[in-house]
Design an enzyme around this catalytic site. Structure first.
Site, short mmCIF file in Angstrom:
data_model
loop_
_atom_site.label_atom_id
_atom_site.label_comp_id
_atom_site.label_asym_id
_atom_site.label_seq_id
_atom_site.Cartn_x
_atom_site.Cartn_y
_atom_site.Cartn_z
N ASP A 105 1.12 -1.41 -0.38
CA ASP A 105 0.41 -0.24 0.11
C ASP A 105 0.69 1.21 0.14
O ASP A 105 1.88 1.21 0.10
CB ASP A 105 -0.74 0.01 0.97
CG ASP A 105 -1.99 -1.51 1.05
OD1 ASP A 105 -1.92 -1.36 0.41
OD2 ASP A 105 -3.56 -1.10 1.94
N HIS A 156 -5.76 2.99 -4.06
CA HIS A 156 -5.98 3.30 -1.89
C HIS A 156 -6.72 5.22 -2.26
O HIS A 156 -5.67 5.08 -0.69
CB HIS A 156 -4.82 3.07 -2.06
CG HIS A 156 -4.44 2.83 -0.39
ND1 HIS A 156 -5.59 1.70 0.19
CD2 HIS A 156 -4.14 3.00 0.62
CE1 HIS A 156 -5.18 1.80 1.69
NE2 HIS A 156 -3.93 2.37 1.24
N HIS A 160 -5.09 8.97 1.41
CA HIS A 160 -5.07 8.27 2.03
C HIS A 160 -5.68 8.75 3.43
O HIS A 160 -5.66 9.26 4.14
CB HIS A 160 -3.61 8.28 2.53
CG HIS A 160 -3.56 7.03 3.39
ND1 HIS A 160 -3.74 7.04 4.92
CD2 HIS A 160 -3.21 5.49 2.97
CE1 HIS A 160 -3.31 5.60 5.17
NE2 HIS A 160 -3.04 4.79 4.17
N HIS A 250 3.94 -2.71 3.30
CA HIS A 250 3.69 -0.74 2.65
C HIS A 250 5.06 -0.58 1.75
O HIS A 250 6.53 -1.88 1.91
CB HIS A 250 3.23 -0.07 3.23
CG HIS A 250 2.34 -0.21 4.63
ND1 HIS A 250 1.39 -1.30 5.50
CD2 HIS A 250 1.32 0.65 3.99
CE1 HIS A 250 0.88 -0.91 5.74
NE2 HIS A 250 -0.07 0.02 5.32
#
Length: 283
Positions: A105, A156, A160, A250
Site C-alpha cells: 500500500d 488506494h 489516504h 507497505h
C-alpha cells in the site's frame, strides 16, 4: 377508306399495344431508380467512376473499404459494474490450495518500490499494489513498471484519508481522481480498491462499485508501518501463510527499509514451502 379512319378492331389492338408499352416503361424505371438516361441508340452511357469497389464485387484482403474512424482502435476492457458489497474481500475469491496474495500500500515511492519490484521480479511473482493518487501522479514510470511486470495496480484513494469521515462527493473525488491517473498512465482503469486503514462504509462500497472496482482488504497484517523489525515482519508473514490469504505490507508512507528486507527473506521461504503468490482475476 381514309388513313385517319381506323376500324374498331385495329383500335383495340393499338390500345392494347400502348398499354403493354407503358407497362414495360414503368418496369424499366422501377428497375433503375436512379433514372439513368438511355442514348438514342438504346445503349446506356458509361457509368461514372465509383468511390470504392463496384457493387457486388468481392473485396479481397487488400481491398479498400470504408470503415469508421475508430474501427482500428482496440476496445478497452470494461467489465460490467460489480455488485455493491457489504464487506470487502479478505481472501482470494477462488483460492487454490497453494495460492496466496502479497499486497503493498501507499506507493509508489522511488525510495522503496523499485527494490520491492526487483525482488518480485527475481522470483517471478506478481503482487497487488494499492497506490495513492498523489504518489502515482508523481511517479508514473513506477506505475508503468508495475503493470509491465504483471502486477495488479489498485486504487488506494488520492490522499489516504479516513473514508467514513468524508462526504459522498469527497469519496468520489478521492477514488475517481486516482482511477483517472491510473487509466491515463496505464490505459485501463483499476479493477480493485482498498480503503485506507481498512475503514469502509456503504458510501465507499457504492461509489467503488460505480467506478467498476471490487473492494479488497487483507487477512495477514504485517504491521510493518510500525517498523517492528525485519525479523518480526518475516515471522508474521510465515506464521499467517495459508491458502488464499492476502498479506498486507507497505512500500511507502514512511521508512519502509524493513519491509524491503523482510520481503527478500520471506518470499523465497514461502515458495520453498510450496506457496504460489499470485493475484486475483476479474472476468
Amino acid at each position: 377508306m381514309k388513313h385517319d379512319q381506323i376500324p374498331v378492331e385495329r383500335r383495340v389492338v393499338l390500345r392494347l399495344a400502348l398499354a403493354l408499352g407503358a407497362a414495360a416503361a414503368v418496369h424499366m424505371i422501377a428497375a433503375d431508380p436512379a433514372g439513368t438516361p438511355v442514348r438514342p441508340g438504346g445503349e446506356p452511357p458509361a457509368p461514372a467512376p465509383a468511390a470504392g469497389p463496384p457493387a457486388g464485387a468481392q473485396a479481397g484482403p487488400g481491398s479498400y473499404r470504408l470503415r469508421p474512424m475508430t474501427s482500428n482502435t482496440p476496445a478497452r476492457f470494461r467489465p460490467a459494474p460489480p455488485p455493491v458489497r457489504t464487506r470487502p474481500f479478505e481472501k482470494l475469491p477462488e483460492p487454490g490450495s497453494d495460492a496466496m496474495v502479497l499486497s503493498f500500500d501507499d506507493g509508489p515511492d522511488p525510495r522503496y518500490t523499485p527494490d520491492i519490484l526487483a525482488t518480485l521480479r527475481r522470483y517471478g511473482v506478481r503482487a497487488m499494489f494499492f497506490v495513492c493518487g498523489e504518489m502515482a501522479a508523481d511517479n508514473p514510470d513506477l506505475l508503468r513498471e508495475m503493470a509491465d511486470d504483471g502486477h495488479v495496480v489498485g486504487n488506494h484513494t488520492w490522499s489516504h484519508p479516513l473514508v467514513p469521515k468524508l462526504s459522498r462527493g469527497a469519496i468520489r473525488e478521492e477514488l475517481g481522481s486516482t482511477s483517472e491517473v491510473i487509466e491515463r498512465t496505464l490505459g485501463a482503469p483499476p479493477l480493485w480498491y482498498r480503503a485506507p486503514y481498512g475503514a469502509w462504509n456503504r458510501n465507499s462500497f457504492e461509489i467503488g462499485a460505480a467506478l467498476g472496482m471490487e473492494p479488497m482488504a487483507w487477512t495477514v497484517d504485517t504491521l510493518d508501518w510500525t517498523t517492528p523489525g525485519t525479523d518480526t515482519i518475516v515471522r508474521r508473514v510465515e506464521k499467517g501463510a495459508a491458502p488464499g490469504v492476502v498479506v498486507l505490507s507497505h512500500d511507502a508512507g514512511g521508512n519502509r527499509s524493513q519491509s524491503v528486507a523482510a520481503l527478500r527473506r520471506y518470499l523465497p521461504a514461502l515458495i520453498g514451502r510450496g506457496y504460489r503468490p499470485t493475484v486475483p482475476h476479474r472476468s
